[in-house]
Design a protein around this motif. Structure first.
Motif, PDB file in Angstrom:
ATOM      1  N   MET A   1      13.488  98.084  18.509  1.00 27.72           N
ATOM      2  CA  MET A   1      14.406  97.773  19.679  1.00 27.72           C
ATOM      3  C   MET A   1      15.305  97.444  20.513  1.00 27.72           C
ATOM      4  O   MET A   1      16.436  96.801  20.167  1.00 27.72           O
ATOM      5  CB  MET A   1      14.462  99.074  20.868  1.00 27.72           C
ATOM      6  N   LEU A   2      14.513  96.078  20.568  1.00 31.47           N
ATOM      7  CA  LEU A   2      15.192  95.055  21.014  1.00 31.47           C
ATOM      8  C   LEU A   2      16.236  94.674  19.920  1.00 31.47           C
ATOM      9  O   LEU A   2      17.747  93.779  19.854  1.00 31.47           O
ATOM     10  CB  LEU A   2      14.268  93.715  20.744  1.00 31.47           C
ATOM     11  N   VAL A   3      15.460  95.005  18.209  1.00 33.96           N
ATOM     12  CA  VAL A   3      16.428  93.950  17.843  1.00 33.96           C
ATOM     13  C   VAL A   3      18.283  95.444  17.601  1.00 33.96           C
ATOM     14  O   VAL A   3      19.510  94.871  17.525  1.00 33.96           O
ATOM     15  CB  VAL A   3      16.415  93.918  15.938  1.00 33.96           C
ATOM     16  N   ASN A   4      17.796  96.623  17.184  1.00 34.60           N
ATOM     17  CA  ASN A   4      19.090  97.362  18.108  1.00 34.60           C
ATOM     18  C   ASN A   4      20.000  97.162  18.776  1.00 34.60           C
ATOM     19  O   ASN A   4      21.170  96.780  19.193  1.00 34.60           O
ATOM     20  CB  ASN A   4      18.562  98.629  18.268  1.00 34.60           C
ATOM     21  N   SER A   5      19.483  96.645  20.534  1.00 35.10           N
ATOM     22  CA  SER A   5      19.929  96.468  20.934  1.00 35.10           C
ATOM     23  C   SER A   5      20.846  95.086  21.218  1.00 35.10           C
ATOM     24  O   SER A   5      22.609  94.643  21.569  1.00 35.10           O
ATOM     25  CB  SER A   5      19.188  96.272  22.270  1.00 35.10           C
ATOM     26  N   MET A   6      20.599  93.599  20.330  1.00 37.93           N
ATOM     27  CA  MET A   6      20.927  92.878  20.424  1.00 37.93           C
ATOM     28  C   MET A   6      21.880  92.909  19.427  1.00 37.93           C
ATOM     29  O   MET A   6      23.275  92.158  19.385  1.00 37.93           O
ATOM     30  CB  MET A   6      19.887  92.287  19.303  1.00 37.93           C
ATOM     31  N   ILE A   7      22.212  93.464  18.129  1.00 38.53           N
ATOM     32  CA  ILE A   7      23.470  94.413  17.484  1.00 38.53           C
ATOM     33  C   ILE A   7      23.503  94.609  17.915  1.00 38.53           C
ATOM     34  O   ILE A   7      25.477  94.032  18.080  1.00 38.53           O
ATOM     35  CB  ILE A   7      22.254  95.088  16.064  1.00 38.53           C
ATOM     36  N   LEU A   8      24.116  95.253  18.689  1.00 39.34           N
ATOM     37  CA  LEU A   8      25.610  96.129  20.103  1.00 39.34           C
ATOM     38  C   LEU A   8      25.762  94.937  20.541  1.00 39.34           C
ATOM     39  O   LEU A   8      26.884  95.102  21.077  1.00 39.34           O
ATOM     40  CB  LEU A   8      24.258  97.455  20.402  1.00 39.34           C
ATOM     41  N   GLY A   9      24.958  94.469  20.929  1.00 36.95           N
ATOM     42  CA  GLY A   9      25.390  93.393  22.242  1.00 36.95           C
ATOM     43  C   GLY A   9      26.536  92.186  21.886  1.00 36.95           C
ATOM     44  O   GLY A   9      27.494  92.599  22.134  1.00 36.95           O
ATOM     45  N   LEU A  10      25.475  92.018  20.269  1.00 33.92           N
ATOM     46  CA  LEU A  10      26.500  90.766  19.782  1.00 33.92           C
ATOM     47  C   LEU A  10      27.630  91.416  18.890  1.00 33.92           C
ATOM     48  O   LEU A  10      28.924  91.305  19.164  1.00 33.92           O
ATOM     49  CB  LEU A  10      25.776  90.435  18.795  1.00 33.92           C
ATOM     50  N   GLY A  11      28.031  93.057  18.723  1.00 34.57           N
ATOM     51  CA  GLY A  11      28.609  93.227  17.441  1.00 34.57           C
ATOM     52  C   GLY A  11      29.448  93.844  19.181  1.00 34.57           C
ATOM     53  O   GLY A  11      31.230  93.274  18.893  1.00 34.57           O
ATOM     54  N   PHE A  12      29.543  94.157  20.136  1.00 36.26           N
ATOM     55  CA  PHE A  12      30.268  94.173  21.092  1.00 36.26           C
ATOM     56  C   PHE A  12      31.254  93.638  21.215  1.00 36.26           C
ATOM     57  O   PHE A  12      32.651  93.147  21.797  1.00 36.26           O
ATOM     58  CB  PHE A  12      28.880  95.605  21.959  1.00 36.26           C
ATOM     59  N   ALA A  13      30.554  92.684  22.215  1.00 29.43           N
ATOM     60  CA  ALA A  13      31.059  90.963  21.992  1.00 29.43           C
ATOM     61  C   ALA A  13      31.893  90.476  21.401  1.00 29.43           C
ATOM     62  O   ALA A  13      32.754  90.107  21.625  1.00 29.43           O
ATOM     63  CB  ALA A  13      29.903  90.017  22.942  1.00 29.43           C
ATOM     64  N   ILE A  14      31.478  90.247  20.202  1.00 25.49           N
ATOM     65  CA  ILE A  14      32.057  89.800  19.287  1.00 25.49           C
ATOM     66  C   ILE A  14      33.243  89.956  18.920  1.00 25.49           C
ATOM     67  O   ILE A  14      34.311  89.607  18.456  1.00 25.49           O
ATOM     68  CB  ILE A  14      31.172  88.792  17.817  1.00 25.49           C
ATOM     69  N   GLY A  15      33.224  91.290  19.100  1.00 22.40           N
ATOM     70  CA  GLY A  15      34.311  92.781  18.718  1.00 22.40           C
ATOM     71  C   GLY A  15      35.070  92.583  19.609  1.00 22.40           C
ATOM     72  O   GLY A  15      36.304  92.336  18.985  1.00 22.40           O
ATOM     73  N   LYS A  16      35.157  92.138  20.676  1.00 22.25           N
ATOM     74  CA  LYS A  16      36.173  92.585  21.277  1.00 22.25           C
ATOM     75  C   LYS A  16      36.805  91.197  21.474  1.00 22.25           C
ATOM     76  O   LYS A  16      37.970  90.985  22.167  1.00 22.25           O
ATOM     77  CB  LYS A  16      34.910  92.102  23.072  1.00 22.25           C
ATOM     78  N   VAL A  17      36.009  90.065  21.649  1.00 19.02           N
ATOM     79  CA  VAL A  17      36.469  88.877  21.937  1.00 19.02           C
ATOM     80  C   VAL A  17      37.988  89.110  20.429  1.00 19.02           C
ATOM     81  O   VAL A  17      38.805  88.264  20.592  1.00 19.02           O
ATOM     82  CB  VAL A  17      35.528  87.870  21.151  1.00 19.02           C
ATOM     83  N   VAL A  18      37.775  89.207  19.375  1.00 20.08           N
ATOM     84  CA  VAL A  18      38.170  88.886  18.292  1.00 20.08           C
ATOM     85  C   VAL A  18      38.916  89.887  17.865  1.00 20.08           C
ATOM     86  O   VAL A  18      40.336  89.181  18.447  1.00 20.08           O
ATOM     87  CB  VAL A  18      37.604  89.737  17.068  1.00 20.08           C
ATOM     88  N   ILE A  19      38.805  90.837  18.645  1.00 21.81           N
ATOM     89  CA  ILE A  19      40.391  92.085  18.847  1.00 21.81           C
ATOM     90  C   ILE A  19      41.522  91.827  19.910  1.00 21.81           C
ATOM     91  O   ILE A  19      42.757  91.406  19.948  1.00 21.81           O
ATOM     92  CB  ILE A  19      39.958  93.206  19.140  1.00 21.81           C
ATOM     93  N   SER A  20      40.741  91.789  21.494  1.00 22.42           N
ATOM     94  CA  SER A  20      42.017  91.454  22.166  1.00 22.42           C
ATOM     95  C   SER A  20      42.088  90.011  22.238  1.00 22.42           C
ATOM     96  O   SER A  20      43.377  89.578  22.820  1.00 22.42           O
ATOM     97  CB  SER A  20      40.770  91.098  23.247  1.00 22.42           C
ATOM     98  N   MET A  21      41.903  89.199  21.104  1.00 29.65           N
ATOM     99  CA  MET A  21      42.335  87.266  21.693  1.00 29.65           C
ATOM    100  C   MET A  21      43.415  87.969  20.324  1.00 29.65           C
ATOM    101  O   MET A  21      44.846  87.002  20.794  1.00 29.65           O
ATOM    102  CB  MET A  21      40.970  86.143  20.462  1.00 29.65           C
ATOM    103  N   SER A  22      43.645  88.588  19.285  1.00 31.91           N
ATOM    104  CA  SER A  22      44.192  88.272  18.007  1.00 31.91           C
ATOM    105  C   SER A  22      45.454  89.552  18.526  1.00 31.91           C
ATOM    106  O   SER A  22      46.742  88.878  18.744  1.00 31.91           O
ATOM    107  CB  SER A  22      44.129  88.938  17.085  1.00 31.91           C
ATOM    108  N   ALA A  23      44.942  90.557  19.036  1.00 37.09           N
ATOM    109  CA  ALA A  23      45.780  91.333  20.158  1.00 37.09           C
ATOM    110  C   ALA A  23      46.654  90.810  21.241  1.00 37.09           C
ATOM    111  O   ALA A  23      48.524  90.158  21.336  1.00 37.09           O
ATOM    112  CB  ALA A  23      45.424  92.483  21.404  1.00 37.09           C
ATOM    113  N   ALA A  24      46.396  89.827  21.943  1.00 41.79           N
ATOM    114  CA  ALA A  24      47.616  89.046  23.402  1.00 41.79           C
ATOM    115  C   ALA A  24      47.893  88.435  22.364  1.00 41.79           C
ATOM    116  O   ALA A  24      49.108  87.642  22.820  1.00 41.79           O
ATOM    117  CB  ALA A  24      45.902  88.138  24.167  1.00 41.79           C
TER     118      ALA A  24
END
Lengths: 356, 284
Positions: free
Chosen positions: B76-99
């Motif tokens: 479950m920790l691994v799942n959470s880690m994937i969610l946390g990292l994917g969420f954070a990295i995805g957000k940075v990549v998408i919002s940076m390219s949008a901006a």
């Protein structure tokens, strides 16, 4: 190495502002041209149009005979030095200078050699591993120049590069820019609002006012033979003295004083008499009298400021006289002055056109 | 002198009270997690170490059936880690390219589009959860990491932060780069990304914690144990543990809670320097 030609160049912005109005210019190989004018006169816009950072609304620009209107900034082979230097803050000095070369696909060893050579010429070879934030203003200025020089471009463009430096450094860098430009022989355009900088640097200078070139020529030409009131008042420090005048009965009437030696001037048109401070001298029989307000001692000579007698209060009638070391005057004193009538200029007040 | 003494004393007293108030539950949960289930059942919450630390945590983390029917806490920790990292990295990549697009490319309606993006702040996931579920289910992405992350990564706040930052980058840098033959992509990678380093770090940290703590979406999205995140695990453990009339395994629930809070705490502690830097200063 390159010539630049502008013919009928215009810049209109979408909001209707007409920033550059029909500029024609031929810049020959190795020349240093200075664009000078008050802020907002369009000089920077014109420079940025040469760089390709602003589009050209109308007219044509050529480098070495090739039209560049549609060429991208990178392909025009010009280098620019910005007012705030625009160094990449996260890159070392070396990377800053090498960046343009890397992007042009130059071989690593060539880049290394080129950057080191340029750094040596600018005496910044000890700072190559530093970041811009660790450098002083003067050093950053050198790096910005180095970034331009290292590319061996066809044209150097300088956009007020010295205005962020203190006075002493500015004089020093001015001399250095002139020296480097001579040595490298690269055709250059330099934009400034500082007329001293313009006078000292330029091979030829273009005085720009409201998007128009008022006059273009060598510094001395513009100083001693200005074509318009604007050029006369812009060039020279201290400023030229301007006194309202009228032509009546074959004489030039300045305040109470009638000056002989002028003819064929239009009557009933407000005129402006222009005379440089060094063409006025204290004289016992002088036609003009001023009461001294202020004396600035500059060492070799002194500047005497005072109001001319015989004017009513509303008109400007302040005079500045450049007097030699010998003449010492005190505020409040009244002195008589003589104009060198032969050096005086007469302009129309309405159009600014020079009549004599 | 005495004035400043009393001021120091009172401010410290307030801070200490606040600290105790915030951390006491965590402390109690940790202490209780080291006791045997009988002690907890008979005596209630515990305030000091018990002797079952290794036993409990080992069972929770590594033993199949120790906490859920099948899945272990480490999974479950691994799942959470994937969610946390994917969420954070995805957000940075998408919002940076949008901006980047909004600030540096002059296209029609750039400003209205920005405000449309900004308005999505009014539509958090909770509001659009039914259609989002419908879409993800339609794509067959239930119980997958992709389905878990993708609907969450569009970020108006991130876009806004990056937009403000890009606008503060001097325009001459772009012009210098253009003269240096750097195209749009080179400018982004060579100049904007390094300049926004601290900013990216700050957003990554915040978003990691937010992603880690996601509750509602994973709760609805995940129906199989193997894709549970640890936050969902905490919710489910009570059902599992109190089944079959056995003694409730509260120490395991507490252990799971402690385990769930540890990674975000570590991330913030380790990166707090960067974090503060990103929010207060910029290298320009």
């Amino acid at each position: 190495m390159s010539t630049l030609t502008l013919s009928g160049v215009n810049k209109r912005y979408d909001n209707g502002a007409h920033a550059v109005r029909g500029v024609d210019m031929d810049i020959t190989d190795g020349e240093l041209i200075v664009f000078v004018g008050p802020s907002g006169c369009g000089k920077s816009t014109l420079l940025r149009m040469v760089a390709g950072l602003e589009s050209i609304t109308e007219g044509e620009m050529t480098i070495d005979g090739k039209r560049i209107n549609e060429t991208s900034p990178a392909d025009r082979d010009v280098a620019m030095v910005f007012q705030n230097y625009a160094l990449y803050p996260h890159m070392t000095v070396f990377r800053n200078m090498a960046y343009g070369l890397i992007n042009r696909g130059m071989a690593k060893s060539d880049i290394e050699a080129k950057v080191r050579e340029t750094a040596k010429m600018l005496r910044i070879e000890d700072f190559l591993e530093r970041k811009p934030a660790q450098l002083s203003g003067g050093q950053r200025q050198r790096v910005a120049m180095g970034r331009a020089i290292v590319r061996s471009p066809k044209l150097f463009l300088f956009d007020e590069p010295l205005s962020n430096l203190d006075a002493k450094l500015r004089v020093q860098m001015r001399i250095e820019i002139k020296r480097l430009q001579r040595e490298l022989g690269v055709t250059s355009i330099y934009v400034t609002h500082d007329q001293t900088e313009a006078m000292t640097l330029a091979d030829r200078l273009a005085v720009i006012n409201e998007g128009l070139i008022e006059q273009m020529g060598s510094p001395m030409e513009l100083y001693s033979d200005p074509k318009t009131l604007f050029v006369a008042s812009f060039i020279g420090s201290p400023h030229i003295n301007l006194l309202p005048a009228r032509f009546e009965n074959g004489q030039l009437q300045v305040g109470d004083t009638a000056m002989a030696g002028f003819d064929a001037l239009p009557q009933d048109v407000p005129l402006m008499l222009g005379i440089r401070p060094e063409h006025i001298a204290p004289h016992a029989d002088g036609a003009f009298e001023i009461s001294v307000d202020l004396v600035e001692q500059l060492g070799a000579d002194s500047l005497i400021y005072g109001a001319v007698a015989g004017f009513n209060g509303n008109e400007p009638h302040e005079l500045c006289v450049r007097a030699g070391e010998a003449s010492q005057h005190l505020p409040g004193e009244r002195i008589k002055l003589n104009f060198e009538a032969g050096r005086a200029m007469v302009f129309r007040q309405d159009s600014g056109e020079r009549l004599i | 002198m005495s004035n400043s003494f009393w001021r120091t004393l009172s401010t410290h007293a307030i801070l200490i009270c606040g600290m105790i108030f915030m951390s006491a539950p965590v402390y109690i949960a940790f202490m209780s997690s080291t006791h045997a289930p009988e002690t907890l059942f008979n005596e209630g919450l515990q305030y000091w170490f018990g002797g079952h630390f290794f036993e409990t945590y080992n069972e929770v983390l590594f033993v199949e059936g120790g906490v859920m029917k099948k899945v272990t806490a480490s999974r479950m920790l691994v799942n959470s880690m994937i969610l946390g990292l994917g969420f954070a990295i995805g957000k940075v990549v998408i919002s940076m390219s949008a901006a980047y697009a909004i600030v540096y490319f002059r296209f029609r309606l750039a400003v209205p589009l920005f405000w449309v993006i900004f308005m999505t702040l009014l539509l958090p996931l909770e509001v659009r959860i039914v259609p989002s579920y419908e879409v993800v289910a339609g794509l067959g992405l239930l119980n997958t990491h992709t389905g878990l992350i993708v609907p969450l990564i569009a970020s108006a706040t991130g876009t806004f932060f990056f937009r403000q930052f890009f606008k503060s980058v001097p325009e001459e840098l772009l012009e210098a780069a253009r003269l240096d033959n750097a195209g749009p992509l080179r400018f982004l990678i060579d100049i904007l990304v390094p300049l926004s380093k601290t900013m990216i770090a700050a957003i990554l940290i915040i978003m990691f914690v937010v992603g880690w703590n996601q509750y509602l979406w994973p709760l609805i999205m995940t129906t199989e144990e193997t894709s549970y995140t640890i936050v969902i695990g905490i919710k489910q453990i009570y059902q599992v543990l109190s089944e079959g009339g056995e003694l409730p395994q509260f120490q395991k629930a507490f252990a799971l809670t402690i385990l769930a809070t540890l990674p975000p705490v570590l991330v913030v502690l380790v990166f707090q320097n960067w974090f503060v830097k990103g929010l207060v200063e910029s290298e320009k």
